[in-house]
Motif scaffolding. Sequence first.
Motif, PDB file in Angstrom:
ATOM      1  N   LEU A 205       0.432  -1.344   0.257  1.00  9.75           N
ATOM      2  CA  LEU A 205       0.217   0.326  -0.055  1.00  9.75           C
ATOM      3  C   LEU A 205       1.064   1.624  -0.363  1.00  9.75           C
ATOM      4  N   ASP A 206       2.103   1.219   0.268  1.00 11.46           N
ATOM      5  CA  ASP A 206       3.514   2.361   0.882  1.00 11.46           C
ATOM      6  C   ASP A 206       3.709   2.742  -1.219  1.00 11.46           C
ATOM      7  N   GLU A 207       3.962   1.257  -1.587  1.00 14.27           N
ATOM      8  CA  GLU A 207       4.271   1.490  -2.781  1.00 14.27           C
ATOM      9  C   GLU A 207       3.118   2.463  -3.384  1.00 14.27           C
ATOM     10  N   PHE A 208       1.912   1.758  -3.695  1.00 17.32           N
ATOM     11  CA  PHE A 208       0.442   2.472  -4.607  1.00 17.32           C
ATOM     12  C   PHE A 208       0.257   3.945  -4.150  1.00 17.32           C
ATOM     13  N   SER A 209       0.225   4.094  -2.650  1.00 12.88           N
ATOM     14  CA  SER A 209      -0.031   5.120  -1.920  1.00 12.88           C
ATOM     15  C   SER A 209      -0.793   6.203  -2.724  1.00 12.88           C
ATOM     16  N   LEU A 210      -2.695   5.321  -2.767  1.00 15.69           N
ATOM     17  CA  LEU A 210      -3.187   5.850  -3.093  1.00 15.69           C
ATOM     18  C   LEU A 210      -3.271   7.352  -1.364  1.00 15.69           C
TER      19      LEU A 210
END
Length: 562
Positions: A205-210
């Motif tokens: 989720l950090d990498e996607f960072s929506l």
Amino acid sequence: MLLHLNIQNFAIVRSLDIDWRKGMTTITGETGAGKSIAIDALGLCLGDRALTNVVRPNTKKAELAATFDINKNISAQKWLKKNGLSLTDELDAELDCECILRRVISAEGRSKAYINGSQVPLAQLKDIAQFLISIHGQHDHQLIVKPAQQRKILDEYADHQHLLDDVQYYYQQWRNLNTELKQLQESKEQREAKLQLLQYQVTELDEFSLQTGEFQILESDYKRHSNGQSLLTGTLKALQTLSENENHNISDSLRNNCEQLNDLVHMDPKLANIANTLSEALILVEDANDELKHYYDKLELDPEAYQMIEDRYSLAIQLAKKHQVAPEHLPTLHLEIKQALHVINSDGSRLDTAYVDIEKAKVHYLQSAQALSTSRVKSAKKLSKKITQSMKELNMNNGIFDVSVQQVNVEALSPFGLDEINFLISLNPGQKLEAMNKVASGGELSRISLAMQVILADKVITPTLIFDEVDVGISGPTAAMVGSKLQELAQNTQVICVTHLPQVACKGHQQLFVSKLTDGEFTETKVTELSANGRVQEIARLLAGNKITDNSLANAQELLAG
């Protein structure tokens, strides 16, 4: 102090009213007459458990009421005010001098409790009772051989409740920390597995960072780009209809109509409103046309931008399905997983610090337990001397009493400290000190128990002490000394004593006689306050039995005079 007791339809009592006086009241009567019935009734007023057989046969309910003078009983007054049960308000506090406890028990066993007329839970009767009366039963001497009771007696005499509170506080802290440590150790493997999962999820989720609100924008951009050709075609066609078609368009048609109607207004003013409406419509159409043309000019079909939007939009939906949440809730989920990861990491750190906290709590406990032990040893010496002296006064001339305080293993923590407390006695010269139950007879235990009760009486906060046949197994000169001790105690405390001994009965400032009457069908107990002559007769009966002689009457008069 206790002022009045009213009993209705209780056991074999039909109706009874007893007025109690200051000082010492003795209760005597024939065997089986029910000398302890008033004590039993008081016990119910103070919250004892009620049985169905307490209700007089052929009646619906038993009613019991005890009235206490609490004019100088500050503890009772505070308790009543705190619980909203005072007879008067704050302005009339000087009149708040009585407390009435009432109990109603139905024949079916249902029970209701009242304090000053207000119905209360039974537990509240027990709460207020601790400030009003302390009852010592005829079997209390059997308790003093038990280690727990011996510890309680010493602690009551030492009057060091604050030290006990400290020990219990640190013990509970130490125990809670050990429980926490055990739980942390048991969940360590599960925690490590969950830690790996959470770390993976947070990284993903950090990498996607929506960001919050971003999905709604993505969804809008995705719909616009995926329908770009239709938007271009549709807006161009609308522009043609509004203004771009040279042969026929809405703008030109409206403009022509406006000009024609404005020319006709000069002929008929009634057309003015219609002309104005068409003029306003023309303005709105031209504004809409300008906005639509601006939208059309800005509408671009960028395949690269569309691809980026589509990829991010699709990934957001995939992650949402994976975590079983709506796509717009992904940022909130991201934060929650981060917090859960932080908690698990904290648990790992807590496992390390728990050992340190346990040792700190143990150190505090041992310090408090040592302070408690020191106080117990000091008080044990004083209590040993006092009870030894009382034993001699109670016709145990060679008796020696010793309160032994020994520390047990410091690793065996308990809420009562580290001490093992034993009451030891020697009754004969040269006899070594041994545990009470190994050396003393029932009568000797009864005398020692009474000595303790008298010694501890000044530590008790209740203004009324009741002794229910605590002089069982005592006779002769010893009985006279018991009576004197109870009378001495009554100088500062109201003492009520149920007794069968004339040497004790004669020491009372008030004497009540309990009798049992029967007509062959019904039995009834009566309690009568004896006059001076009645006391002589009753003391003589206790001395000689039912056949009263001149000698027994003379002895009775001598006892009462003494």
